[in-house]
Design a protein around this motif. Structure first.
Motif, PDB file in Angstrom:
ATOM      1  N   GLY A  54      44.717  42.276  47.912  1.00 12.95           N
ATOM      2  CA  GLY A  54      45.320  41.018  47.516  1.00 12.95           C
ATOM      3  C   GLY A  54      44.713  39.805  48.190  1.00 12.95           C
ATOM      4  N   VAL A  55      43.509  39.956  48.751  1.00  8.88           N
ATOM      5  CA  VAL A  55      42.800  38.804  49.306  1.00  8.88           C
ATOM      6  C   VAL A  55      41.817  38.358  48.235  1.00  8.88           C
ATOM      7  N   PHE A  56      42.154  37.319  47.486  1.00  7.17           N
ATOM      8  CA  PHE A  56      41.296  37.001  46.354  1.00  7.17           C
ATOM      9  C   PHE A  56      40.091  36.186  46.792  1.00  7.17           C
ATOM     10  N   SER A  57      38.994  36.913  47.062  1.00  4.78           N
ATOM     11  CA  SER A  57      37.781  36.268  47.550  1.00  4.78           C
ATOM     12  C   SER A  57      36.973  35.702  46.390  1.00  4.78           C
ATOM     13  N   LEU A  58      36.499  34.485  46.563  1.00  2.49           N
ATOM     14  CA  LEU A  58      35.548  33.913  45.608  1.00  2.49           C
ATOM     15  C   LEU A  58      34.132  33.942  46.198  1.00  2.49           C
ATOM     16  N   GLY A  59      33.977  34.614  47.356  1.00  4.68           N
ATOM     17  CA  GLY A  59      32.694  34.586  48.038  1.00  4.68           C
ATOM     18  C   GLY A  59      31.912  35.883  47.963  1.00  4.68           C
ATOM     19  N   HIS A  60      32.417  36.831  47.172  1.00  8.30           N
ATOM     20  CA  HIS A  60      31.814  38.152  47.142  1.00  8.30           C
ATOM     21  C   HIS A  60      30.333  38.105  46.762  1.00  8.30           C
ATOM     22  N   VAL A  61      30.012  37.217  45.832  1.00 10.36           N
ATOM     23  CA  VAL A  61      28.629  37.125  45.362  1.00 10.36           C
ATOM     24  C   VAL A  61      27.708  36.678  46.508  1.00 10.36           C
ATOM     25  N   GLY A  62      28.276  36.007  47.503  1.00  7.98           N
ATOM     26  CA  GLY A  62      27.487  35.669  48.692  1.00  7.98           C
ATOM     27  C   GLY A  62      26.923  36.920  49.350  1.00  7.98           C
ATOM     28  N   PHE A  63      27.719  37.974  49.405  1.00  9.10           N
ATOM     29  CA  PHE A  63      27.244  39.234  49.996  1.00  9.10           C
ATOM     30  C   PHE A  63      26.203  39.896  49.100  1.00  9.10           C
ATOM     31  N   GLY A 126      46.578  33.623  50.028  1.00  6.00           N
ATOM     32  CA  GLY A 126      46.778  32.828  48.812  1.00  6.00           C
ATOM     33  C   GLY A 126      45.544  32.023  48.447  1.00  6.00           C
ATOM     34  N   TYR A 127      45.763  30.785  48.053  1.00  4.60           N
ATOM     35  CA  TYR A 127      44.626  29.979  47.615  1.00  4.60           C
ATOM     36  C   TYR A 127      43.757  29.564  48.795  1.00  4.60           C
ATOM     37  N   PHE A 128      44.335  29.574  50.015  1.00  9.76           N
ATOM     38  CA  PHE A 128      43.545  29.231  51.195  1.00  9.76           C
ATOM     39  C   PHE A 128      42.329  30.143  51.321  1.00  9.76           C
TER      40      PHE A 128
ATOM     41  N   ALA B  92      53.410  32.223  37.099  1.00  9.00           N
ATOM     42  CA  ALA B  92      52.650  33.420  37.469  1.00  9.00           C
ATOM     43  C   ALA B  92      52.197  33.299  38.930  1.00  9.00           C
ATOM     44  N   PRO B  93      51.748  34.421  39.534  1.00  3.15           N
ATOM     45  CA  PRO B  93      51.261  34.358  40.918  1.00  3.15           C
ATOM     46  C   PRO B  93      50.070  33.409  41.063  1.00  3.15           C
ATOM     47  N   ASP B  94      49.860  32.936  42.288  1.00  5.32           N
ATOM     48  CA  ASP B  94      48.771  32.006  42.596  1.00  5.32           C
ATOM     49  C   ASP B  94      47.436  32.438  42.007  1.00  5.32           C
ATOM     50  N   VAL B  95      47.115  33.721  42.196  1.00  7.72           N
ATOM     51  CA  VAL B  95      45.791  34.202  41.799  1.00  7.72           C
ATOM     52  C   VAL B  95      45.611  34.082  40.290  1.00  7.72           C
ATOM     53  N   THR B  96      46.640  34.429  39.533  1.00  7.47           N
ATOM     54  CA  THR B  96      46.557  34.339  38.076  1.00  7.47           C
ATOM     55  C   THR B  96      46.270  32.904  37.649  1.00  7.47           C
ATOM     56  N   ARG B  97      46.936  31.962  38.305  1.00  7.12           N
ATOM     57  CA  ARG B  97      46.763  30.566  37.912  1.00  7.12           C
ATOM     58  C   ARG B  97      45.388  30.045  38.308  1.00  7.12           C
ATOM     59  N   LEU B  98      44.953  30.464  39.491  1.00  6.05           N
ATOM     60  CA  LEU B  98      43.609  30.094  39.932  1.00  6.05           C
ATOM     61  C   LEU B  98      42.557  30.618  38.947  1.00  6.05           C
ATOM     62  N   LEU B  99      42.737  31.876  38.526  1.00 10.04           N
ATOM     63  CA  LEU B  99      41.776  32.487  37.605  1.00 10.04           C
ATOM     64  C   LEU B  99      41.804  31.787  36.258  1.00 10.04           C
TER      65      LEU B  99
END
Lengths: 345, 300, 242
Positions: A54-63, A126-128, B92-99
């Protein structure tokens, strides 16, 4: 430990596909198959942190990018290094690694990077954490563009031997799947999911949230590095922007479509998006029906994918598989497995 | 050129760049405040405004009316995005909205490529805006578009300040940003508040997009990407969700970037963006509420 | 007919949060001009009852009728417009907004500027401290001042029925008296109120009638002055587990 029949069968099947496919189908299909397998490795490695913890990383492509460049530098021949990377430090410029060790080194490099990056960042939620890991991706991109002694900067990095063949990719995919499935469906995997589902409750029962997240992040990064190396050895030449937001978006779309908490879902997502992209790409080039000519529409396939993505978010936010797995009869084994552990406590 | 003149020139540059960042960051912060949504599509709403303006100028419309139409186009785009994509997933959860916001970005950018190709187009800026002022015998220069940027930033922010302190719907925006449930309990129509927040934020994106493109001299479908990322940094430095924070963050980021370029050694300058995003990470880790909300809680 | 019908009628209300049944069939009514107290131990379902009346929590079954309208399916803003204001637990003020702005939002459903101005003056007589703090941010007020602002904000909607959740919570003892004096004054002016309060003595002193809740059900109800000397009220608190 006995290897269940189903896994053995899957390995045999994979081997038949890997070695047999090139003899049966044309180059185009081999290429599609290879890309599906390669993207599966990347999406599986992404699912560990983004789906299971549940840690939504947007940096995976960096690896992935770090792995690709690391492997590329290691596997260039000494002459190529002299010609293409004249300012490479002495430590790196006198040798050349074969494909397998270069790939392992790339995975290791990405994993070490993940330890350094993840140790502070895995405290965020979360978004952080999404925004912070996005920052990491941008930093990797800036470094790749500017560390031209190592990367040729914004120019194309070229000359990497085209060593990535279908058997290699299928082999690595099997390794990835084996490691991740053992991990995800182990006591540690349950801890990861506990952290995802209820962080406070998980830490209240004594699970170290940071450790669970960090381990998932680092193992994911290892396979991202490996995938990066396979990608580098598949493309032969690439640039920093190969490993940037377009790739991020693509991998996330595959993961989300398939289902974020499921390994088989990740692969299903890759297959669906890949086939769809291939079909739409044909459409995009323009075609003629009778007297009616549809002109080339560049970007149309991405637009369709984007809308599909939004529809999934609205109507099926857990993706095709959600948390379920396609088990092919393996479920009994995992049920027994859980049961045995329950008794051990 | 004296040391003082050099410094004055850099201050001018910092204010001009900071104004652009502040404009983008204010829009991002309005949406985040009300919806707790990190709206990646904000950069593409900028692009919509800039392209509309360029096309209208090319069709013969003067700059100012074309810019107003561009801002309106952005506002409409924001309204539609909220209506079509964001409203169904509001809870919806944060991630869903971000996506979802990432998917909207993806669609808009590719729509831009489909319609206009990805190669940059010239921004036909009127000559009067391109003409520059030379002070101290040329040691200090700036163009009219710099002046216009700063002026419009100030005027629009004064307008926004009036809106959020004097009108009920503006007060409602601030109230909903603090406590959505309490806002409903006093009888605020939350849907209306959210729509207005989106339209106002998108109009800001439109204004920022036109000014950004006018300063850069070109428009292209991916033009919103860099300003969006920078505005994230600015908004988070100031305190995400706070309008005054976004303003402060925007000008601070502008000043920091100009400082790096003007005063640090040449070997460091190419790493400007890396430094900026390292700063972002540092803020998220050590002061997630930004400069203005030091006590905001953050949980693991 | 209008005199016979209560202003608010809750009929067999059930509310669940996931698998937890918070309310297991609550019925109560509030007549015009009455002050009703809702008392009971922690977790008895008092706040949940108020929250489902004002539209924040959804009823699983049962009906809520306010002034002849069934309001189960209405949203919170719609319910406010019907004339039902809720001053929630924990006050829930807009801390970054001034006292003036909070009161202005309290009246955001109204379109009679003169009436709003009159009511603002009324709030100043009821809670004089608000005039002093007029330009101050709500978040910087003391607990007691915040509670007065929360009450005033709810009253600014000019409600026919006021729901009050724990007006004494987090308020200094001296100010609690002050707040209940203000509530008594409101009652004298004819305001209908449904009050949730931990301090039973104060609640039963102010109220006409009371309902005692225990684990999601009405355990006891009756005239407030009679309940004050009823041992079963204390039992409802102590024997919550039963």
């Amino acid at each position: 430990m006995r290897i269940p029949l189903a896994i053995a069968a899957a390995i045999v099947l994979a081997a038949i596909v890997a070695f047999g496919a090139p003899h049966v189908v044309g180059d185009y299909f081999v290429r599609v198959l290879l890309l599906i397998a390669l993207n599966s490795i990347l999406v599986l490695s992404l699912s560990l942190s983004n789906g299971f913890t549940g840690v939504f990383s947007l940096g995976h492509v960096g690896f992935i990018g770090a792995g690709a460049y690391a492997a590329g530098i290691l596997s260039l021949t000494v002459q190529q290094k002299k010609a293409l990377l004249p300012h490479l430090p002495d430590l790196l410029n006198w040798f050349s690694l074969p494909f397998l060790p270069a790939t392992l080194a790339a995975g290791l490099f990405a994993a070490i990077l993940a330890v350094i990056v993840g140790y502070p960042l895995m405290r965020l939620s979360g978004y952080f954490v999404s925004v912070a890991t996005m920052g990491f991706l941008i930093i990797v991109n800036v470094v790749l563009i500017n560390a031209s002694d190592f990367t040729r900067g914004a120019r194309t990095f070229t000359g990497v031997p085209l060593a990535t063949t279908l058997p290699w990719v299928i082999g690595w995919l099997a390794v990835t799947l084996l490691v991740l499935s053992r991990l995800v469906y182990s006591p540690f995997g349950r801890r990861m999911k506990a952290v995802r589902d209820d962080t406070i409750a998980a830490s209240a029962v004594g699970i170290s949230v940071l450790r669970a997240r960090l381990l998932a992040f680092v193992i994911g990064a290892f396979f991202a590095g490996v995938g990066g190396s396979l990608y580098a050895h598949y493309l032969g030449s690439f640039s920093p922007n190969t490993f940037y937001f377009a790739m991020t978006m693509n991998l996330i779309a595959m993961l989300v479509l398939g289902g974020m908490g499921s390994l088989s879902g990740a692969i299903i997502g890759v297959v669906c998006v890949s086939i769809l992209s291939e079909l739409l790409r044909g459409f995009e080039r323009g075609f003629t029906i009778g007297d009616f000519t549809v002109p080339a529409l560049f970007g149309a396939s991405q637009i369709v994918l984007g809308f599909l993505f939004i529809l999934i978010m609205i109507f099926r936010p857990k993706g095709i598989m959600g948390d379920r797995e396609l088990t092919f009869g393996l479920s009994r084994r995992s049920a027994n497995h859980n049961h045995k552990e329950g008794k051990d406590r | 050129m004296s040391q003082l003149e050099y410094i004055i020139q850099q201050v001018i540059n910092a204010v001009s760049l900071g104004s652009l960042y502040a404009l983008v960051a204010v829009g991002l912060s309005i949406v985040f405040g009300v919806l707790k949504l990190t709206n990646f599509a904000h950069g593409d709403v900028m692009m919509v405004g800039a392209f509309t303006t360029v096309l209208l100028i090319a069709a013969g419309m003067p700059f100012i009316p074309a810019m107003i139409c561009g801002i309106a186009a952005s506002a409409i785009a924001g309204f539609l995005i909220e209506r079509i994509a964001y409203r169904p997933i509001r809870n919806a959860p944060d991630v869903t909205r971000l996506l979802t916001s990432l998917a909207v970005t993806y669609i808009l950018e590719n729509l831009g490529i489909l319609l206009f190709t990805s190669s940059p187009r010239n921004f036909p800026l009127p000559d009067i805006l391109n003409s520059s002022w030379q002070l101290s015998g040329g040691a200090i220069t700036f163009t009219n578009i710099n002046v216009l940027t700063v002026a419009l930033t100030f005027v629009s922010l004064i307008g926004l300040g009036w809106f959020i302190t004097r009108t009920t719907i503006g007060l409602g925006m601030r109230a909903a940003a603090e406590d959505m449930q309490a806002a409903q309990l006093v009888g605020l129509d939350v849907n209306k508040v959210i729509i207005v927040a989106f339209v106002v934020a998108s109009a800001y994106a439109g204004l920022a997009g036109v000014l950004w493109a006018a300063q850069a001299g070109v428009v292209q479908p991916q033009m919103g990407f860099t300003p969006l990322l920078k505005a994230f940094v600015a908004a988070i430095i100031g305190g995400f969700g706070s309008i005054s924070g976004a303003l402060l963050g925007g000008y601070m980021l502008g000043a920091l970037e100009i400082f790096i370029v003007a005063f640090l050694p040449d070997t460091v300058v190419p790493y400007r963006d890396a430094i900026v995003f390292a700063l972002l990470i540092a803020f998220l880790l050590f002061r997630p509420g930004g400069l203005l909300q030091p006590n905001r809680e953050i949980k693991l | 007919m209008a005199t016979a019908d209560p202003l608010l009628r809750v009929d067999n209300l059930e509310v669940s949060f996931g698998a937890v049944r918070a309310l297991k069939g609550i019925s109560l009514d509030v007549r015009e001009g009455e002050v009703i107290a809702l008392v009971g131990a922690n977790g008895a379902g008092k706040s949940t009852t108020l929250r489902s009346i004002s539209g924040l929590a959804r009823a699983k079954s049962g009906t809520i009728t306010f002034a002849g309208t069934v309001i189960n399916k209405r949203t919170a803003p719609q319910i406010v417009r019907l004339g039902l204001a809720h001053s929630p637990e924990g006050r829930r003020l807009f801390g970054g907004l001034s006292v003036a702005e909070n009161l202005r939002l309290g009246a955001c459903t109204r379109s009679d500027p003169d009436g709003v101005a009159r009511d603002t003056e009324r709030m100043f007589t009821l809670f004089p401290i608000l005039r002093e703090r007029w330009r101050q941010l709500a978040g910087t007020l003391s607990g007691g001042e915040q509670q007065q602002l929360a009450l005033a904000r709810a009253l600014m909607a000019a409600p026919r029925l006021l729901l009050l959740d724990e007006p004494s919570l987090g308020v200094a003892p001296l100010l609690v008296r002050h707040i209940f004096d203000a509530l008594a004054e409101l009652k004298r002016q004819g305001m209908t109120m449904l009050l949730v309060e931990q301090n039973i003595a104060l609640a039963l002193e102010l109220a006409d009638r009371a309902y005692v809740l225990r684990t999601g059900k009405v355990a006891l109800s009756g005239i407030a002055s009679e309940l004050r000397s009823d041992d079963r009220v204390a039992q409802a608190y102590l024997g919550a587990a039963e």
